[in-house]
Design a protein around this motif. Structure first.
Motif, PDB file in Angstrom:
ATOM      1  N   ALA A 195     -19.353 -17.158   8.867  1.00  0.00           N
ATOM      2  CA  ALA A 195     -20.033 -18.472   8.475  1.00  0.00           C
ATOM      3  C   ALA A 195     -18.991 -19.262   7.647  1.00  0.00           C
ATOM      4  O   ALA A 195     -18.872 -20.611   7.885  1.00  0.00           O
ATOM      5  CB  ALA A 195     -21.104 -17.886   7.331  1.00  0.00           C
ATOM      6  N   GLU A 196     -17.859 -18.665   6.917  1.00  0.00           N
ATOM      7  CA  GLU A 196     -17.103 -19.579   6.123  1.00  0.00           C
ATOM      8  C   GLU A 196     -16.102 -19.985   7.263  1.00  0.00           C
ATOM      9  O   GLU A 196     -15.488 -21.188   7.114  1.00  0.00           O
ATOM     10  CB  GLU A 196     -16.205 -18.491   5.035  1.00  0.00           C
ATOM     11  N   LEU A 197     -15.709 -19.326   8.238  1.00  0.00           N
ATOM     12  CA  LEU A 197     -14.861 -19.776   9.278  1.00  0.00           C
ATOM     13  C   LEU A 197     -15.280 -20.948  10.139  1.00  0.00           C
ATOM     14  O   LEU A 197     -14.481 -21.863  10.469  1.00  0.00           O
ATOM     15  CB  LEU A 197     -14.189 -18.419  10.231  1.00  0.00           C
ATOM     16  N   HIS A 198     -16.441 -20.773  10.626  1.00  0.00           N
ATOM     17  CA  HIS A 198     -17.009 -21.610  11.535  1.00  0.00           C
ATOM     18  C   HIS A 198     -17.854 -23.003  10.991  1.00  0.00           C
ATOM     19  O   HIS A 198     -18.182 -23.668  11.846  1.00  0.00           O
ATOM     20  CB  HIS A 198     -17.915 -20.678  12.544  1.00  0.00           C
ATOM     21  N   ASN A 199     -18.330 -22.767   9.792  1.00  0.00           N
ATOM     22  CA  ASN A 199     -19.084 -23.766   9.170  1.00  0.00           C
ATOM     23  C   ASN A 199     -20.320 -24.332   9.938  1.00  0.00           C
ATOM     24  O   ASN A 199     -20.620 -25.558  10.127  1.00  0.00           O
ATOM     25  CB  ASN A 199     -18.177 -25.037   9.187  1.00  0.00           C
ATOM     26  N   LEU A 200     -20.907 -23.320  10.666  1.00  0.00           N
ATOM     27  CA  LEU A 200     -22.101 -23.784  11.200  1.00  0.00           C
ATOM     28  C   LEU A 200     -23.374 -23.633  10.167  1.00  0.00           C
ATOM     29  O   LEU A 200     -23.135 -23.024   9.219  1.00  0.00           O
ATOM     30  CB  LEU A 200     -22.450 -22.661  12.442  1.00  0.00           C
ATOM     31  N   ALA A 201     -24.272 -24.414  10.561  1.00  0.00           N
ATOM     32  CA  ALA A 201     -25.529 -24.628   9.550  1.00  0.00           C
ATOM     33  C   ALA A 201     -26.653 -23.682   9.862  1.00  0.00           C
ATOM     34  O   ALA A 201     -27.516 -23.064   9.041  1.00  0.00           O
ATOM     35  CB  ALA A 201     -25.744 -25.913   9.561  1.00  0.00           C
ATOM     36  N   GLY A 202     -26.916 -23.656  11.166  1.00  0.00           N
ATOM     37  CA  GLY A 202     -28.223 -22.575  11.425  1.00  0.00           C
ATOM     38  C   GLY A 202     -28.579 -22.712  12.943  1.00  0.00           C
ATOM     39  O   GLY A 202     -27.891 -23.134  13.644  1.00  0.00           O
ATOM     40  N   ALA A 203     -29.694 -21.878  13.194  1.00  0.00           N
ATOM     41  CA  ALA A 203     -30.141 -22.016  14.402  1.00  0.00           C
ATOM     42  C   ALA A 203     -31.715 -22.073  14.813  1.00  0.00           C
ATOM     43  O   ALA A 203     -32.317 -21.467  13.878  1.00  0.00           O
ATOM     44  CB  ALA A 203     -29.647 -20.631  15.172  1.00  0.00           C
ATOM     45  N   ALA A 204     -32.031 -22.937  15.786  1.00  0.00           N
ATOM     46  CA  ALA A 204     -33.431 -22.951  16.221  1.00  0.00           C
ATOM     47  C   ALA A 204     -33.988 -21.935  16.524  1.00  0.00           C
ATOM     48  O   ALA A 204     -33.350 -21.083  17.575  1.00  0.00           O
ATOM     49  CB  ALA A 204     -33.423 -24.059  17.096  1.00  0.00           C
ATOM     50  N   VAL A 205     -35.056 -21.411  16.062  1.00  0.00           N
ATOM     51  CA  VAL A 205     -35.867 -19.991  16.527  1.00  0.00           C
ATOM     52  C   VAL A 205     -37.008 -20.478  17.064  1.00  0.00           C
ATOM     53  O   VAL A 205     -37.946 -20.884  16.145  1.00  0.00           O
ATOM     54  CB  VAL A 205     -35.626 -19.153  15.260  1.00  0.00           C
ATOM     55  N   ALA A 206     -37.237 -19.933  18.333  1.00  0.00           N
ATOM     56  CA  ALA A 206     -38.793 -20.397  18.988  1.00  0.00           C
ATOM     57  C   ALA A 206     -39.954 -19.163  18.679  1.00  0.00           C
ATOM     58  O   ALA A 206     -40.693 -19.354  19.041  1.00  0.00           O
ATOM     59  CB  ALA A 206     -38.312 -20.886  20.279  1.00  0.00           C
ATOM     60  N   TRP A 223     -20.947 -32.737  16.962  1.00  0.00           N
ATOM     61  CA  TRP A 223     -20.744 -31.689  16.284  1.00  0.00           C
ATOM     62  C   TRP A 223     -21.776 -31.301  15.108  1.00  0.00           C
ATOM     63  O   TRP A 223     -22.316 -30.321  14.535  1.00  0.00           O
ATOM     64  CB  TRP A 223     -19.297 -31.086  15.628  1.00  0.00           C
ATOM     65  N   ASP A 224     -21.781 -32.570  14.312  1.00  0.00           N
ATOM     66  CA  ASP A 224     -22.714 -32.633  13.031  1.00  0.00           C
ATOM     67  C   ASP A 224     -24.078 -32.174  13.393  1.00  0.00           C
ATOM     68  O   ASP A 224     -24.804 -31.561  12.595  1.00  0.00           O
ATOM     69  CB  ASP A 224     -22.567 -33.917  12.328  1.00  0.00           C
ATOM     70  N   TYR A 225     -24.641 -32.611  14.614  1.00  0.00           N
ATOM     71  CA  TYR A 225     -25.874 -32.270  14.920  1.00  0.00           C
ATOM     72  C   TYR A 225     -26.070 -30.882  15.645  1.00  0.00           C
ATOM     73  O   TYR A 225     -27.000 -30.210  15.110  1.00  0.00           O
ATOM     74  CB  TYR A 225     -26.418 -33.300  15.962  1.00  0.00           C
ATOM     75  N   GLY A 226     -24.999 -30.718  16.340  1.00  0.00           N
ATOM     76  CA  GLY A 226     -25.250 -29.180  17.078  1.00  0.00           C
ATOM     77  C   GLY A 226     -25.158 -28.063  16.330  1.00  0.00           C
ATOM     78  O   GLY A 226     -25.585 -27.137  16.474  1.00  0.00           O
ATOM     79  N   ARG A 227     -24.311 -28.230  15.056  1.00  0.00           N
ATOM     80  CA  ARG A 227     -24.336 -26.895  14.205  1.00  0.00           C
ATOM     81  C   ARG A 227     -25.544 -26.948  13.527  1.00  0.00           C
ATOM     82  O   ARG A 227     -25.598 -25.617  12.855  1.00  0.00           O
ATOM     83  CB  ARG A 227     -22.927 -27.646  12.954  1.00  0.00           C
ATOM     84  N   THR A 228     -26.481 -27.753  13.493  1.00  0.00           N
ATOM     85  CA  THR A 228     -27.652 -27.434  12.830  1.00  0.00           C
ATOM     86  C   THR A 228     -28.636 -26.630  13.653  1.00  0.00           C
ATOM     87  O   THR A 228     -29.878 -26.086  13.135  1.00  0.00           O
ATOM     88  CB  THR A 228     -28.322 -28.755  12.279  1.00  0.00           C
ATOM     89  N   ILE A 229     -28.310 -26.725  15.029  1.00  0.00           N
ATOM     90  CA  ILE A 229     -29.298 -25.879  15.932  1.00  0.00           C
ATOM     91  C   ILE A 229     -28.956 -24.534  16.565  1.00  0.00           C
ATOM     92  O   ILE A 229     -29.812 -24.119  17.177  1.00  0.00           O
ATOM     93  CB  ILE A 229     -30.021 -27.046  16.913  1.00  0.00           C
ATOM     94  N   GLY A 230     -27.615 -24.675  16.655  1.00  0.00           N
ATOM     95  CA  GLY A 230     -27.249 -23.472  17.439  1.00  0.00           C
ATOM     96  C   GLY A 230     -26.864 -23.985  19.003  1.00  0.00           C
ATOM     97  O   GLY A 230     -26.991 -25.000  19.550  1.00  0.00           O
ATOM     98  N   HIS A 231     -26.128 -22.648  19.626  1.00  0.00           N
ATOM     99  CA  HIS A 231     -25.880 -23.113  21.088  1.00  0.00           C
ATOM    100  C   HIS A 231     -26.859 -22.815  21.832  1.00  0.00           C
ATOM    101  O   HIS A 231     -27.581 -21.763  22.118  1.00  0.00           O
ATOM    102  CB  HIS A 231     -24.708 -22.225  21.398  1.00  0.00           C
ATOM    103  N   GLY A 272     -28.767 -26.516  27.567  1.00  0.00           N
ATOM    104  CA  GLY A 272     -28.958 -27.734  26.967  1.00  0.00           C
ATOM    105  C   GLY A 272     -28.291 -28.437  25.936  1.00  0.00           C
ATOM    106  O   GLY A 272     -28.756 -29.642  25.550  1.00  0.00           O
ATOM    107  N   ASP A 273     -27.455 -28.080  25.471  1.00  0.00           N
ATOM    108  CA  ASP A 273     -26.666 -28.766  24.436  1.00  0.00           C
ATOM    109  C   ASP A 273     -26.374 -30.124  24.545  1.00  0.00           C
ATOM    110  O   ASP A 273     -26.760 -30.958  23.722  1.00  0.00           O
ATOM    111  CB  ASP A 273     -25.191 -27.938  24.328  1.00  0.00           C
ATOM    112  N   GLN A 274     -25.906 -30.651  25.651  1.00  0.00           N
ATOM    113  CA  GLN A 274     -25.560 -32.035  26.064  1.00  0.00           C
ATOM    114  C   GLN A 274     -26.783 -32.842  26.182  1.00  0.00           C
ATOM    115  O   GLN A 274     -26.732 -33.954  25.569  1.00  0.00           O
ATOM    116  CB  GLN A 274     -24.653 -31.976  27.233  1.00  0.00           C
ATOM    117  N   VAL A 275     -27.693 -32.423  26.849  1.00  0.00           N
ATOM    118  CA  VAL A 275     -29.022 -33.018  27.042  1.00  0.00           C
ATOM    119  C   VAL A 275     -29.425 -33.360  25.825  1.00  0.00           C
ATOM    120  O   VAL A 275     -30.138 -34.292  25.484  1.00  0.00           O
ATOM    121  CB  VAL A 275     -29.889 -32.485  28.185  1.00  0.00           C
ATOM    122  N   LEU A 276     -29.688 -32.241  24.810  1.00  0.00           N
ATOM    123  CA  LEU A 276     -30.238 -32.569  23.493  1.00  0.00           C
ATOM    124  C   LEU A 276     -29.550 -33.254  22.657  1.00  0.00           C
ATOM    125  O   LEU A 276     -30.156 -34.104  21.846  1.00  0.00           O
ATOM    126  CB  LEU A 276     -30.274 -30.869  22.747  1.00  0.00           C
TER     127      LEU A 276
END
Length: 347
Positions: free
Chosen positions: A36-47, A289-297, A301-305
């Motif tokens: 978490a400290e290394l990669h600075n990601l924020a979260g993942a969308a969970v369905a 990246w600021d957006y992508g880090r909040t929803i996960g890989h 669909g990453d680029q279309v999202l």
């Protein structure tokens, strides 16, 4: 592939309401604190238990509605996925055929990992251009990683898995954006990067083996290939990325400094900066990246999202160029450039 009259007339996205934060994942012991400290990601969308094809249907309906086209106008349906969609042996695109587009549309699934939408763009553009009567194609991607054999928090090095679906309508008639170039190349020397030392038979899922690209990547580096060869293969992937960038920019008649935004994979900050933005000599502020880090890989669909997000938040406007880049198992490297012609009516 340089394109002259290929347009995007609609974009759709489905993101679950639940986003699990990295802080919660660390507290629960799902995600290592050092990662978490290394990669600075924020979260993942969970369905949760929402099936991927159901998410795909929502995104597809939105893209079609925004495009102003009826399902009967479609000539092609391409469904990109990276993870299991439902009962084995059952094609997920048939779900969209039954509930949205009907059975007269040529439909198939694209299994090209995280670059599936790039492959879909190339195939759809070629298919539409092959006959005068063909006018529109629906491209969809969807994945739900919340299954027993997948750990979204340890999926791969520098990223966590998010659940989502994205869709776009590609047409030969003028749309709000033009697809100016798309291409893919394969670095065959790195084929084992996503396979590791795992046997080809029996397939892991049939014997209950968990899937981890992180473990396979490490096997590739430490066991599968001598250190020097592995390093050379990884270097060639980066070189291929640079070549793809040069090609799609040249075919689009622009330079890197002309790009308004760049959508790479929803990876960690250091990966996006080092592999993508540094290669373009552009600041991270032009990345998504600021957006992508909040929803996960989110699989393919990453680029279309990201495109949908930029349009909905007013961060792309007429005259802007957007570069989309991705890598996938194979190892494939893909790129595409779109030019915004006008603000879509649905924004």
């Amino acid at each position: 592939m340089q394109l002259a009259d290929t347009y995007i007339s609609g974009v759709g996205a489905f993101l679950p309401r639940t986003v699990v934060s990295v802080e919660k994942a660390v507290a629960k012991g799902w995600y290592p604190a050092e990662e978490a400290e290394l990669h600075n990601l924020a979260g993942a969308a969970v369905a949760g238990d929402v099936p991927a094809p159901e998410m795909a249907l929502h995104a597809a309906r939105s893209a079609l509605k925004r495009s102003g086209r009826a399902p009967a106008d479609l000539d092609l349906l391409l469904y990109a996925s990276t993870w299991h969609q439902g009962p084995d042996g059952w094609p997920p695109h048939s779900y969209l055929q039954r509930h949205l587009v009907g059975g007269d549309v040529l439909a198939t699934e694209i299994r090209q990992g995280c670059n599936g939408m790039f492959i879909a763009l190339e195939l759809a553009a070629g298919y539409l251009g092959a006959a005068p009567g063909r006018q529109a194609a629906l491209l969809v991607s969807a994945d739900n990683y919340g299954t027993p054999l997948m750990d979204r928090w340890r999926m791969g090095p520098g990223y966590i898995g998010g659940d989502a679906a994205g869709a776009l309508v590609l047409t030969k008639e003028r749309g709000f954006a033009r697809l100016t170039s798309v291409c893919t190349t394969t670095v065959v020397e790195a084929e084992e990067l996503h396979r590791g030392s795992e046997p080809l038979f029996p397939p892991g899922v049939t014997v209950g083996r968990r899937m981890s690209f992180a473990a396979r990547n490490e096997q590739f580096r430490q066991q599968v290939m001598p250190k020097g060869e592995a390093t050379a293969a990884l270097f060639k992937i980066q070189r291929a990325l640079l070549e793809v960038i040069e090609r799609v920019l040249a075919e689009s008649g622009i330079e890197a400094r002309d790009l308004a935004r760049v959508a790479f994979m929803n990876y960690s900050e250091e990966i996006v900066e080092q592999r993508c933005m540094a290669a373009l000599d552009l600041p991270m502020s032009r990345s998504t990246w600021d957006y992508g880090r909040t929803i996960g890989h989110c699989g393919a669909g990453d680029q279309v999202l990201s495109l949908d997000h930029l349009l909905m938040t007013g961060q792309l406007g007429p005259g802007d160029h957007m570069l989309m880049l991705g890598t996938g198992p194979g190892v494939t490297v893909s790129g595409a450039v779109i030019k915004i012609i006008e603000n879509p009516q649905w924004v």
